[in-house]
Design a protein around this motif. Structure first.
Motif, PDB file in Angstrom:
ATOM      1  N   SER A   1      34.611  -4.329  79.584  1.00 30.97           N
ATOM      2  CA  SER A   1      35.290  -4.376  80.859  1.00 30.97           C
ATOM      3  C   SER A   1      36.216  -5.405  80.727  1.00 30.97           C
ATOM      4  O   SER A   1      35.929  -6.626  80.293  1.00 30.97           O
ATOM      5  CB  SER A   1      34.317  -4.774  82.199  1.00 30.97           C
ATOM      6  N   VAL A   2      37.692  -5.025  81.109  1.00 33.71           N
ATOM      7  CA  VAL A   2      38.670  -6.040  80.999  1.00 33.71           C
ATOM      8  C   VAL A   2      39.541  -5.809  82.249  1.00 33.71           C
ATOM      9  O   VAL A   2      40.648  -5.938  82.579  1.00 33.71           O
ATOM     10  CB  VAL A   2      39.703  -5.896  79.774  1.00 33.71           C
ATOM     11  N   LEU A   3      38.663  -5.394  83.533  1.00 35.31           N
ATOM     12  CA  LEU A   3      39.192  -5.198  84.838  1.00 35.31           C
ATOM     13  C   LEU A   3      39.524  -6.590  85.401  1.00 35.31           C
ATOM     14  O   LEU A   3      38.899  -7.421  85.266  1.00 35.31           O
ATOM     15  CB  LEU A   3      38.159  -4.424  85.670  1.00 35.31           C
ATOM     16  N   PRO A   4      40.733  -6.621  86.128  1.00 32.74           N
ATOM     17  CA  PRO A   4      41.101  -7.559  87.136  1.00 32.74           C
ATOM     18  C   PRO A   4      40.298  -7.657  88.264  1.00 32.74           C
ATOM     19  O   PRO A   4      39.291  -6.883  88.607  1.00 32.74           O
ATOM     20  CB  PRO A   4      42.716  -7.185  87.573  1.00 32.74           C
ATOM     21  N   LYS A   5      40.500  -8.944  88.823  1.00 29.41           N
ATOM     22  CA  LYS A   5      39.578  -9.042  90.195  1.00 29.41           C
ATOM     23  C   LYS A   5      40.293  -8.524  91.452  1.00 29.41           C
ATOM     24  O   LYS A   5      41.371  -8.980  91.824  1.00 29.41           O
ATOM     25  CB  LYS A   5      39.284 -10.636  90.466  1.00 29.41           C
ATOM     26  N   THR A   6      39.628  -7.341  91.860  1.00 35.51           N
ATOM     27  CA  THR A   6      40.113  -7.128  93.114  1.00 35.51           C
ATOM     28  C   THR A   6      38.958  -6.895  94.091  1.00 35.51           C
ATOM     29  O   THR A   6      37.734  -6.647  93.593  1.00 35.51           O
ATOM     30  CB  THR A   6      41.064  -5.757  92.823  1.00 35.51           C
ATOM     31  N   THR A   7      39.312  -6.426  95.309  1.00 36.06           N
ATOM     32  CA  THR A   7      38.095  -5.890  96.277  1.00 36.06           C
ATOM     33  C   THR A   7      37.626  -4.669  95.699  1.00 36.06           C
ATOM     34  O   THR A   7      36.248  -4.704  95.720  1.00 36.06           O
ATOM     35  CB  THR A   7      38.700  -5.567  97.658  1.00 36.06           C
ATOM     36  N   GLU A   8      37.887  -3.590  95.025  1.00 32.38           N
ATOM     37  CA  GLU A   8      37.354  -2.680  94.348  1.00 32.38           C
ATOM     38  C   GLU A   8      36.624  -2.719  93.385  1.00 32.38           C
ATOM     39  O   GLU A   8      35.610  -2.112  92.957  1.00 32.38           O
ATOM     40  CB  GLU A   8      38.465  -1.563  93.988  1.00 32.38           C
TER      41      GLU A   8
ATOM     42  N   ASN B   1      20.028   0.117  73.939  1.00 32.65           N
ATOM     43  CA  ASN B   1      20.598  -0.903  72.546  1.00 32.65           C
ATOM     44  C   ASN B   1      22.017  -1.090  72.939  1.00 32.65           C
ATOM     45  O   ASN B   1      22.533  -1.302  71.862  1.00 32.65           O
ATOM     46  CB  ASN B   1      20.349   0.051  71.415  1.00 32.65           C
ATOM     47  N   ALA B   2      22.693  -0.714  73.814  1.00 31.09           N
ATOM     48  CA  ALA B   2      24.108  -0.709  74.154  1.00 31.09           C
ATOM     49  C   ALA B   2      24.494  -2.317  74.238  1.00 31.09           C
ATOM     50  O   ALA B   2      23.839  -3.083  74.677  1.00 31.09           O
ATOM     51  CB  ALA B   2      24.366  -0.241  75.608  1.00 31.09           C
ATOM     52  N   ILE B   3      25.855  -2.275  73.869  1.00 29.59           N
ATOM     53  CA  ILE B   3      26.266  -3.831  73.864  1.00 29.59           C
ATOM     54  C   ILE B   3      27.313  -3.859  75.116  1.00 29.59           C
ATOM     55  O   ILE B   3      28.195  -2.894  75.441  1.00 29.59           O
ATOM     56  CB  ILE B   3      27.148  -4.021  72.805  1.00 29.59           C
ATOM     57  N   PHE B   4      26.907  -4.691  76.222  1.00 31.35           N
ATOM     58  CA  PHE B   4      27.716  -4.754  77.204  1.00 31.35           C
ATOM     59  C   PHE B   4      28.714  -5.988  77.105  1.00 31.35           C
ATOM     60  O   PHE B   4      28.044  -7.022  76.830  1.00 31.35           O
ATOM     61  CB  PHE B   4      26.792  -4.966  78.637  1.00 31.35           C
ATOM     62  N   MET B   5      29.889  -5.858  77.657  1.00 31.88           N
ATOM     63  CA  MET B   5      30.629  -7.014  77.300  1.00 31.88           C
ATOM     64  C   MET B   5      31.786  -7.124  78.386  1.00 31.88           C
ATOM     65  O   MET B   5      32.319  -6.099  78.903  1.00 31.88           O
ATOM     66  CB  MET B   5      31.628  -6.781  75.933  1.00 31.88           C
ATOM     67  N   ASN B   6      32.029  -8.229  79.030  1.00 32.69           N
ATOM     68  CA  ASN B   6      32.739  -8.319  80.302  1.00 32.69           C
ATOM     69  C   ASN B   6      33.752  -9.626  79.870  1.00 32.69           C
ATOM     70  O   ASN B   6      33.655 -10.875  79.768  1.00 32.69           O
ATOM     71  CB  ASN B   6      31.772  -9.032  81.632  1.00 32.69           C
ATOM     72  N   PHE B   7      34.937  -9.186  79.740  1.00 32.24           N
ATOM     73  CA  PHE B   7      36.089 -10.090  79.362  1.00 32.24           C
ATOM     74  C   PHE B   7      37.194  -9.951  80.405  1.00 32.24           C
ATOM     75  O   PHE B   7      38.347 -10.266  80.283  1.00 32.24           O
ATOM     76  CB  PHE B   7      36.654  -9.505  77.911  1.00 32.24           C
ATOM     77  N   GLY B   8      36.787  -9.380  81.645  1.00 32.15           N
ATOM     78  CA  GLY B   8      37.873  -9.200  82.724  1.00 32.15           C
ATOM     79  C   GLY B   8      37.709 -10.464  83.721  1.00 32.15           C
ATOM     80  O   GLY B   8      38.111 -11.317  83.416  1.00 32.15           O
TER      81      GLY B   8
ATOM     82  N   ILE C   1      19.553  -3.090  78.397  1.00 31.08           N
ATOM     83  CA  ILE C   1      20.745  -2.975  77.545  1.00 31.08           C
ATOM     84  C   ILE C   1      20.271  -3.797  76.420  1.00 31.08           C
ATOM     85  O   ILE C   1      19.285  -4.623  76.419  1.00 31.08           O
ATOM     86  CB  ILE C   1      22.027  -3.491  78.106  1.00 31.08           C
ATOM     87  N   GLY C   2      20.975  -3.580  75.215  1.00 27.26           N
ATOM     88  CA  GLY C   2      20.470  -4.328  73.956  1.00 27.26           C
ATOM     89  C   GLY C   2      21.063  -5.771  73.754  1.00 27.26           C
ATOM     90  O   GLY C   2      20.595  -6.598  73.239  1.00 27.26           O
ATOM     91  N   HIS C   3      22.380  -5.868  74.062  1.00 23.12           N
ATOM     92  CA  HIS C   3      23.126  -7.123  74.138  1.00 23.12           C
ATOM     93  C   HIS C   3      24.248  -7.438  75.256  1.00 23.12           C
ATOM     94  O   HIS C   3      24.717  -6.548  75.783  1.00 23.12           O
ATOM     95  CB  HIS C   3      23.837  -7.223  72.686  1.00 23.12           C
ATOM     96  N   ALA C   4      24.349  -8.684  75.524  1.00 28.78           N
ATOM     97  CA  ALA C   4      25.490  -8.807  76.550  1.00 28.78           C
ATOM     98  C   ALA C   4      26.570  -9.875  75.866  1.00 28.78           C
ATOM     99  O   ALA C   4      25.983 -11.126  75.306  1.00 28.78           O
ATOM    100  CB  ALA C   4      25.009  -9.485  77.928  1.00 28.78           C
ATOM    101  N   VAL C   5      27.614  -9.872  75.992  1.00 31.84           N
ATOM    102  CA  VAL C   5      28.788 -10.756  75.444  1.00 31.84           C
ATOM    103  C   VAL C   5      29.712 -11.235  76.751  1.00 31.84           C
ATOM    104  O   VAL C   5      30.298  -9.970  77.078  1.00 31.84           O
ATOM    105  CB  VAL C   5      29.458 -10.296  74.251  1.00 31.84           C
TER     106      VAL C   5
END
Length: 314
Positions: free
Chosen positions: A195-202, A218-225, A244-248
């Motif tokens: 995810s590279v989503l901006p911060k909005t209400t939605e 085994n999915a890699i979940f990444m939040n960079f938004g 999930i397998g990993h979180a970054v």
């Protein structure tokens, strides 16, 4: 015209700016001063120093150039009411952030964190659980400038990319596109969710328990938004129950992350303290966007690059 910077560019960046615009009076300081703000026609800031109170001092201000992509900490309503134009450096982060994401993905796939731990213990072991990035599928939430750049790099590694935005409208370097409404159905295909989503209400708590339940275990979940994407309790539960397998994580609901937060010590979690966009070339690239806009502004042209709609949050 008086242009007030609330930070000081390096001399090798500042001097060419002064030479290129001799008709402009530039003020460079290391913090926000209400006294200087009263006299400024244009403000150049990272955005986090502005408050509703300080905007009241900015009686002459017509344009704010934000040397950052996010504006969530700015007093948006006060700026809107004053009719001040705001533009930012959208797209500036795509190179360092895409490289950061790719580095984390390759490190996990090739078991680099495990190797580093073995080295600390002086243990020779070949039991690393290594996999390949090629032939994976990545689902990218928010395939704008940053998301498309990471998509380009991933495609070069033989990864299939699925882009996801509000409308499902086509985006660069995405093999297929889906809308937010189709997200849950697409998640089981993804080996990597970024995810590279901006911060909005939605986008606030867009990802819920059902979404993590739909991901591969085994999915890699990444939040960079932005950290508002998921309730932290939901994320921690997904990690603890091995949905999930990993979180970054480069962003969090509350920053800085407190020392007692369980994310620091949960297995298979990488905490990146909101630094993925950092680069020695950050201010240089910011000025590359600012200078053409300033040239337009001095001619009375307000059709600047990256003009923001504060009411929508981006």
């Amino acid at each position: 015209m008086r242009i007030y910077f609330t930070f000081e560019p390096r001399p090798d960046l500042r001097e060419p700016l002064l030479a290129e615009f001799p008709q402009v009076e530039f003020i460079f300081e290391k913090s926000l001063s209400n006294e200087e703000l009263q006299q400024a026609d244009v403000l150049v800031t990272y955005g986090e120093d502005l408050t509703e109170e300080s905007i009241q001092y900015a009686t002459k201000l017509k344009w704010i150039f934000v040397a950052s992509a996010g504006i969530e900490k700015m007093p948006a309503q006060a700026i809107i009411e004053r009719g001040i134009l705001v533009s930012n450096v959208r797209g500036i982060h795509k190179t360092p952030m895409a490289e950061s994401m790719l580095a984390h993905i390759l490190a996990i796939k090739r078991a680099l964190p495990w190797m580093y731990e073995q080295q600390k213990k002086s243990e020779w072991s070949k039991k690393a659980q290594q996999t390949e990035l090629r032939d994976s599928t990545a689902l990218i939430l928010g395939p704008g400038a940053i998301g498309s750049e990471v998509g380009r790099l991933l495609q070069a590694f033989g990864v299939t990319t699925i882009g996801c935005n509000r409308s499902g409208k086509e985006a660069a370097y995405m093999n297929t596109m889906i809308s937010f409404a189709q997200l849950k159905e697409a998640l089981p295909q993804a080996d990597i969710v970024i995810s590279v989503l901006p911060k909005t209400t939605e986008t606030t708590h867009l990802l819920e328990e059902e979404h993590f339940a739909a991901m591969k275990n085994n999915a890699i979940f990444m939040n960079f938004g932005r950290g508002n994407l998921v309730d932290e309790k939901v994320l921690i539960q997904a990690i603890e129950t091995k949905q999930i397998g990993h979180a970054v994580l480069d962003v969090f609901e509350e920053e800085p992350l407190t020392s007692d937060n369980p994310l620091w010590t949960l297995p298979n979690v990488i905490v990146s303290p909101h630094v993925s966009s950092h680069s020695s070339r950050y201010v240089e690239r910011s000025l590359e966007i600012f200078k053409p806009s300033l040239t337009k502004w001095l001619k009375g042209d307000t059709d600047l690059e990256n003009v923001m709609d504060l009411s929508r949050g981006y």
